[in-house]
Design a protein around this motif. Structure first.
Motif, PDB file in Angstrom:
ATOM      1  N   CYS A 284      -6.391   1.814   5.316  1.00  0.00           N
ATOM      2  CA  CYS A 284      -5.285   1.321   5.994  1.00  0.00           C
ATOM      3  C   CYS A 284      -5.137  -0.181   7.125  1.00  0.00           C
ATOM      4  O   CYS A 284      -4.370  -0.405   7.391  1.00  0.00           O
TER       5      CYS A 284
ATOM      6  N   GLN B 273      -8.245  -6.057  -2.989  1.00  0.00           N
ATOM      7  CA  GLN B 273      -7.437  -5.120  -2.743  1.00  0.00           C
ATOM      8  C   GLN B 273      -8.169  -4.549  -4.336  1.00  0.00           C
ATOM      9  O   GLN B 273      -8.412  -4.883  -5.202  1.00  0.00           O
TER      10      GLN B 273
ATOM     11  N   ARG C  83       0.830  -1.016  -0.264  1.00  0.00           N
ATOM     12  CA  ARG C  83       0.013   0.025   0.187  1.00  0.00           C
ATOM     13  C   ARG C  83       0.635   1.919   0.308  1.00  0.00           C
ATOM     14  O   ARG C  83       0.047   2.418  -0.039  1.00  0.00           O
TER      15      ARG C  83
END
Length: 442
Positions: free
Chosen positions: A383, A440, A291
């Motif tokens: 996150c 994702q 990320r």
């Protein structure tokens, strides 16, 4: 590229009700099935959508009666199974107080059409499903109740089975209301259905060794039904639309998992870190690295945890309903990536070890003071990494006359950037592998 001919086509639909061995036992399913705080908190989540992909027996691929015989046996065994899981044939019902200042939600097992059963076809082969790098979007069409939230069980079935015939295989997809059952209950249902399917011949009397326990568990001082201090469902229910996601499945051999566990324990100077915690730490660190988050950005890894064994006294594993919680480990991106695997795995171990009976009761009391439903848009931050499902679930032990499943797949439900599902299977030759599905955002 999928063409117009490569679309799931619904051929038939019917509803299945519990098959009652006797009038006395039929009366047992006429009672109201109350929801616990664990259950009510799930009303804004999606249905559980998991299914098994089987190869058609080679000798029967072109046999005209194969699918009809399979469908007949699936329907009959499902009816026998629903006798043990009769709430799944019901519908949610809301009852308001006289002054309309609050209401209760429960399961009405009488006024319902039953569980839905769909037969569908798709002109694709197993290789079309398993060969692509990413799980193809067509898999979402293997499940009914697409994008439904559990609160929709007021008007939609609480259980829907879709059997999709491929050119050389059969996918059995199950959509189950998550306000009625968690993953443990879901796979116990699947296991008993598989057992009854294989034991058919005993028309109404198929003995089962682990019948579900339907008696609801409520904390001391909390008596059903639970009054929700709200005037309208809109105050309580939210819907989540997932962004476009890529879904990929990774296989870990037993040897690699053992190496990972040994490394995590050695680095933390302990022997307490489990295989699952070690793998979850690896995934947490890997996704966070991918990320490219700022050094000081806080990130977390959440684990869906079973409360049954942590209660005092413990709830039986056959307890049917929700008995789950989410525990969390947190760190900044810098801390997570600069420290070793064992550091992250130990944080996850502590999160699990510290979840006990007292913590569960405290969360109950907090919920009763201020009831809420889990809503993905609020519950999950961008996150976060979330571990769902469990390698302890016996997914590949379920058979329906076609041998062992070649794959487990899931639908659209409850997926978001960073959501991971774990399962465990046996490869040819008996070698153990773990399967992890990662999502994702594109």
């Amino acid at each position: 590229m999928m063409t117009s001919t490569h679309a799931v086509r619904h051929v038939s639909e019917c509803f299945i009700n519990p098959l009652h061995p006797s009038p006395t036992e039929e009366s047992k399913s006429n009672q109201i099935f109350n929801l616990t705080p664990w259950d009510i908190a799930m009303l804004s989540m999606h249905y559980i959508q998991k299914g098994l992909l089987f190869k058609k027996p080679a000798a029967l691929v072109d046999h005209q009666d194969f699918m009809q015989n399979l469908l007949d046996k699936l329907k009959h065994s499902l009816s026998l199974t629903l006798f043990h899981f009769y709430p799944l044939a019901g519908r949610l019902v809301t009852r308001k107080t006289n002054d309309s200042s609050s209401y209760t939600i429960s399961v009405d097992c009488n006024n319902s059409d039953g569980a839905r059963f769909i037969y569908a076809t798709l002109d694709m082969s197993i290789s079309h499903i398993l060969s692509p790098v990413d799980v193809p979007p067509i898999v979402q069409s293997f499940f009914d109740l697409h994008k439904a939230v559990n609160h929709d069980g007021h008007t939609m079935p609480l259980l829907s089975i879709q059997v999709t015939e491929l050119l050389d295989g059969v996918f059995i997809g199950c959509s189950m209301n998550h306000a009625i059952a968690d993953g443990t209950s879901y796979w116990n249902f699947f296991s008993i259905w598989s057992h009854i399917f294989q034991a058919q011949g005993h028309e109404h009397d198929v003995p089962i060794s682990n019948p579900p326990i339907l008696n609801r568990w409520f904390p001391k001082g909390c008596s059903p039904p639970i009054n929700l201090p709200l005037k309208d469902h809109d105050e309580f229910i939210g819907r989540f639309e997932a962004p476009l996601l890529r879904e990929r499945i990774f296989h870990f051999s037993a040897e690699s998992i053992a190496t990972l566990k040994a490394k995590a324990n050695m680095e933390s100077n302990t022997t307490k870190i489990s295989s699952f915690q070690s793998l979850s730490a690896l995934v947490w660190r890997s996704i966070t690295r991918a990320r490219s988050l700022p050094h000081d950005q806080r990130t977390s890894c959440k684990l869906s945890i079973n409360n049954r064994s942590r209660m005092e006294p413990p709830l039986p594993k056959e307890y049917f309903g929700n008995s789950i919680h989410a525990v969390s480990a947190e760190a900044t991106t810098g801390e997570l990536l600069e420290n070793a695997l064992g550091w992250a795995a130990w944080k996850l171990h502590l999160a699990v070890a510290n979840h006990n009976h007292s913590v569960v009761l405290q969360s109950f009391q907090e919920w009763l003071k201020s009831p809420f439903t889990y809503q993905i848009g609020r519950f999950i931050d961008p996150c976060c990494v979330m571990m769902g499902s469990s390698p302890r679930f016996s997914m590949y032990d379920n058979e329906f006359g076609m041998g062992k499943a070649v794959a487990v797949r899931s639908g659209y439900a409850n997926k978001f950037d960073g959501k991971c599902h774990h399962s465990r299977a046996m490869k040819e030759g008996g070698a153990l592998i773990w399967k992890s599905a990662f999502r994702q955002r594109i």
